[in-house]
Design a protein around this motif. Structure first.
Motif, mmCIF file in Angstrom:
data_model
loop_
_atom_site.group_PDB
_atom_site.id
_atom_site.type_symbol
_atom_site.label_atom_id
_atom_site.label_comp_id
_atom_site.label_asym_id
_atom_site.label_seq_id
_atom_site.Cartn_x
_atom_site.Cartn_y
_atom_site.Cartn_z
ATOM 1 N N GLU A 1 71.531 60.815 42.029
ATOM 2 C CA GLU A 1 72.316 60.688 43.112
ATOM 3 C C GLU A 1 73.536 61.038 43.228
ATOM 4 O O GLU A 1 74.218 61.022 44.506
ATOM 5 C CB GLU A 1 72.284 59.121 43.257
ATOM 6 C CG GLU A 1 71.076 58.542 43.137
ATOM 7 C CD GLU A 1 70.976 57.005 43.270
ATOM 8 O OE1 GLU A 1 72.161 56.429 43.435
ATOM 9 O OE2 GLU A 1 69.834 56.274 43.150
ATOM 10 N N ASN B 1 70.904 54.962 31.684
ATOM 11 C CA ASN B 1 70.662 54.799 33.201
ATOM 12 C C ASN B 1 71.766 54.970 34.211
ATOM 13 O O ASN B 1 71.722 55.563 35.191
ATOM 14 C CB ASN B 1 69.945 53.239 33.577
ATOM 15 C CG ASN B 1 68.721 52.960 32.972
ATOM 16 O OD1 ASN B 1 67.651 53.653 33.419
ATOM 17 N ND2 ASN B 1 68.586 52.365 32.186
ATOM 18 N N GLY C 1 71.366 57.810 36.803
ATOM 19 C CA GLY C 1 71.420 57.765 38.075
ATOM 20 C C GLY C 1 72.395 58.789 38.725
ATOM 21 O O GLY C 1 72.247 59.074 39.897
#
Length: 318
Positions: A143, A135, A139
């Motif tokens: 982003e 994760n 991420g």
């Protein structure tokens, strides 16, 4: 009126590294279905239940990370390409990451029972430290800045996979599970090219930044590496608690973390070198692939052409 759609022209190459990498990757093409995994069943049955548990669960973790690369990683990197040929190379990488993820299922279906396979995937999809690194990288893919995404990809390809690669390389160095390890060596060969190529693309963008911007990004990079390594220590303890290998795995990880930094054109962080890594593992990773007849599956290795993994010296970063 919309702009004309531009056809890719491989006769007008903007960056020769794109062409060289495409050729390298296509020369290295392979499929797991051509490797006789069932020949490893006698070795598998000779392992203790704890050893079998470790093998299955490191492959579960590797499946998750290759799934991440194939489903999110390359799609993220394709958003910021420099050339059309670069997108073609990333498409190739994405496909091979899917081949890698599928290969682990071929290993499971050969060595494990359906109940064991279900348990491996349940563990993989719930392990705290494995999910954290997946994760965290994902991420950044969704982003982060274009250069941060490349850092995350290189860290995954050249560093985070290696807690799982240690086990099959260890057995290969002991002349066990040689066909399973052959798949891992082919995957490592691919990842070597992937990490070097994406690191090269990172360096192109990094060299265009101001000194202050480079310093900021470098600080972010090393902070991320410290964070991922701390999590990887915990993950390694989870996976290898049934063995005496934990410290050796962590040495192997630090060695490969330095390789990831070098792919990105940065200075190594850890003091560990190849000389510090378990020589049995280094012997496994360096053993050349055995001859294998692609069509008849004769032999216990697999070779498509005389192709070696791409090293840092294969790219001129100047």
């Amino acid at each position: 009126m919309a702009d004309n759609y531009i056809a890719i022209n491989w006769n007008a190459i903007e960056d020769q590294i794109d062409k060289a990498t495409w050729e390298k990757l296509t020369e290295q093409f392979w499929l797991d279905t051509r490797i006789p995994l069932s020949n490893d069943l006698d070795d598998w049955r000779s392992l203790t239940p704890d050893e079998q548990w470790v093998v299955g669960h490191v492959f579960g973790g590797l499946t998750l990370l290759d799934t991440l690369q194939s489903q999110d990683g390359m799609a993220s990197l394709r958003q910021n390409i420099r050339t059309q040929q670069e997108e073609a190379v990333l498409n190739n990488i994405q496909f091979m990451e899917s081949v890698h993820a599928k290969s682990y299922s071929s290993i499971f279906s050969t060595l494990n029972t359906p109940t064991e396979i279900d348990e491996i995937f349940d563990w993989t999809n719930a392990n705290e430290h494995l999910q954290y690194k997946a994760n965290r990288i994902n991420g950044i893919y969704h982003e982060g800045t274009p250069l941060q995404k490349k850092i995350a990809s290189v860290f995954l390809e050249t560093f985070l996979f290696y807690s799982g690669f240690f086990t099959p390389l260890y057995y290969l160095g002991n002349n066990k599970l040689t066909n399973v390890a052959e798949i891992i060596k082919l995957i490592i060969r691919d990842e070597s090219v992937h990490g070097t190529y994406i690191g090269y693309k990172f360096q192109l963008g990094f060299n265009e930044l101001s000194v202050a911007e480079q310093d900021d990004l470098r600080n972010w990079m090393y902070d991320l590496l410290y964070e991922l390594y701390a999590n990887e220590e915990a993950y390694t303890n989870d996976v290898y608690e049934k063995t005496t290998w934990t410290d050796e795995v962590l040495t192997f990880l630090r060695y490969n973390a330095n390789k990831a930094l070098m792919n990105l054109g940065q200075e190594p962080l850890f003091p560990d070198t190849a000389a510090d890594v378990n020589p049995i593992v280094m012997n496994g990773i360096s053993t050349s692939t055995a001859n294998h007849d692609f069509f008849s599956q004769v032999g216990n290795g697999y070779r498509i052409g005389q192709v070696e993994a791409m090293g840092n010296d294969d790219y001129n970063f100047d």
